[in-house]
Design a protein around this motif. Structure first.
Motif, mmCIF file in Angstrom:
data_model
loop_
_atom_site.group_PDB
_atom_site.id
_atom_site.type_symbol
_atom_site.label_atom_id
_atom_site.label_comp_id
_atom_site.label_asym_id
_atom_site.label_seq_id
_atom_site.Cartn_x
_atom_site.Cartn_y
_atom_site.Cartn_z
ATOM 1 N N ALA A 60 13.838 -13.232 -0.465
ATOM 2 C CA ALA A 60 13.681 -12.817 -1.864
ATOM 3 C C ALA A 60 12.472 -11.887 -2.015
ATOM 4 O O ALA A 60 12.551 -10.870 -2.717
ATOM 5 C CB ALA A 60 13.529 -14.037 -2.771
ATOM 6 N N ASN A 61 11.355 -12.223 -1.356
ATOM 7 C CA ASN A 61 10.169 -11.361 -1.396
ATOM 8 C C ASN A 61 10.478 -9.989 -0.811
ATOM 9 O O ASN A 61 10.120 -8.962 -1.381
ATOM 10 C CB ASN A 61 9.012 -11.989 -0.618
ATOM 11 N N VAL A 62 11.142 -9.954 0.338
ATOM 12 C CA VAL A 62 11.478 -8.681 0.979
ATOM 13 C C VAL A 62 12.418 -7.877 0.091
ATOM 14 O O VAL A 62 12.259 -6.661 -0.059
ATOM 15 C CB VAL A 62 12.086 -8.925 2.374
ATOM 16 N N PHE A 63 13.393 -8.537 -0.528
ATOM 17 C CA PHE A 63 14.329 -7.851 -1.414
ATOM 18 C C PHE A 63 13.603 -7.205 -2.591
ATOM 19 O O PHE A 63 13.830 -6.031 -2.916
ATOM 20 C CB PHE A 63 15.393 -8.830 -1.913
ATOM 21 N N VAL A 64 12.722 -7.960 -3.233
ATOM 22 C CA VAL A 64 11.987 -7.432 -4.390
ATOM 23 C C VAL A 64 11.081 -6.281 -3.969
ATOM 24 O O VAL A 64 11.033 -5.237 -4.621
ATOM 25 C CB VAL A 64 11.185 -8.560 -5.084
ATOM 26 N N GLY B 58 0.830 -1.211 0.000
ATOM 27 C CA GLY B 58 0.000 0.000 0.000
ATOM 28 C C GLY B 58 0.858 1.252 0.000
ATOM 29 O O GLY B 58 0.567 2.223 -0.702
ATOM 30 N N ASP B 59 1.946 1.228 0.764
ATOM 31 C CA ASP B 59 2.866 2.367 0.791
ATOM 32 C C ASP B 59 3.630 2.483 -0.519
ATOM 33 O O ASP B 59 3.771 3.575 -1.072
ATOM 34 C CB ASP B 59 3.840 2.217 1.962
ATOM 35 N N VAL B 60 4.111 1.358 -1.014
ATOM 36 C CA VAL B 60 4.894 1.363 -2.256
ATOM 37 C C VAL B 60 4.057 1.861 -3.434
ATOM 38 O O VAL B 60 4.539 2.614 -4.273
ATOM 39 C CB VAL B 60 5.430 -0.059 -2.544
ATOM 40 N N LEU B 61 2.793 1.471 -3.464
ATOM 41 C CA LEU B 61 1.934 1.812 -4.597
ATOM 42 C C LEU B 61 1.099 3.067 -4.338
ATOM 43 O O LEU B 61 0.032 3.247 -4.927
ATOM 44 C CB LEU B 61 1.044 0.610 -4.939
ATOM 45 N N ILE C 63 11.204 -2.316 -5.159
ATOM 46 C CA ILE C 63 10.042 -1.590 -5.688
ATOM 47 C C ILE C 63 9.806 -0.327 -4.868
ATOM 48 O O ILE C 63 9.544 0.749 -5.407
ATOM 49 C CB ILE C 63 8.793 -2.493 -5.697
ATOM 50 N N ARG C 64 9.908 -0.461 -3.550
ATOM 51 C CA ARG C 64 9.676 0.685 -2.670
ATOM 52 C C ARG C 64 10.714 1.778 -2.904
ATOM 53 O O ARG C 64 10.382 2.954 -2.960
ATOM 54 C CB ARG C 64 9.720 0.238 -1.208
ATOM 55 N N ARG C 65 11.976 1.393 -3.037
ATOM 56 C CA ARG C 65 13.031 2.384 -3.297
ATOM 57 C C ARG C 65 12.772 3.150 -4.580
ATOM 58 O O ARG C 65 12.969 4.357 -4.651
ATOM 59 C CB ARG C 65 14.388 1.699 -3.386
#
Length: 135
Positions: free
Chosen positions: A101-105, A35-38, A109-111
């Motif tokens: 891997a999920n957290v990294f991806v 939600g924050d990323v998007l 995206i967030r960055r």
């Protein structure tokens, strides 16, 4: 009942239970993060989160199923514990790698989203000022 079958049943119950627990945990926390990323687009965040959780289930349950078979039979209670510790240890490592891997991806995206927000000025240009003669 054969001890190998008992080991299989315990392995499947624990592995599937762990996979479901990790997927639900990732789903709950991931939804807030997405939600924050998007930028608050909740429908898109829910859709992406659901796709990530489904992919997580498919990969992990597929691995659990492929890793089920054992070439030798188990004859003692000690053998059950040894076989389960090896199999469950590998499953836990795979779950951990998938989680990282999920957290990294998601962090990547967030960055990208944070960088995009920083490049847009908070206010648009108000007026144009002509450069002075000495500049």
């Amino acid at each position: 009942m054969d001890l190998t079958v008992i080991a299989y049943v315990i392995y499947l119950l624990v592995s599937i239970g762990l996979t479901v627990w990790v997927a639900r945990t990732l789903g709950r926390a991931g939804r807030i993060f997405l939600g924050d990323v998007l930028h608050g687009n909740e429908k898109l965040a829910d859709a992406v989160n659901h796709l990530l959780v489904v992919g997580f289930y498919l990969v992990n349950l597929g691995f659990v199923a492929l890793y089920l078979s054992r070439s030798s039979t188990i004859d003692t209670a000690r053998g059950i514990f040894e076989a389960l510790s090896t199999k469950l240890g590998v499953v836990l490592l795979v779950l951990g790698v998938m989680h990282l891997a999920n957290v990294f991806v998601l962090n990547k995206i967030r960055r990208r989203g944070v960088l995009d927000r920083e490049q847009v000025p908070p206010l648009g240009p108000q007026e144009w000022i002509a450069p002075s003669a000495g500049a």
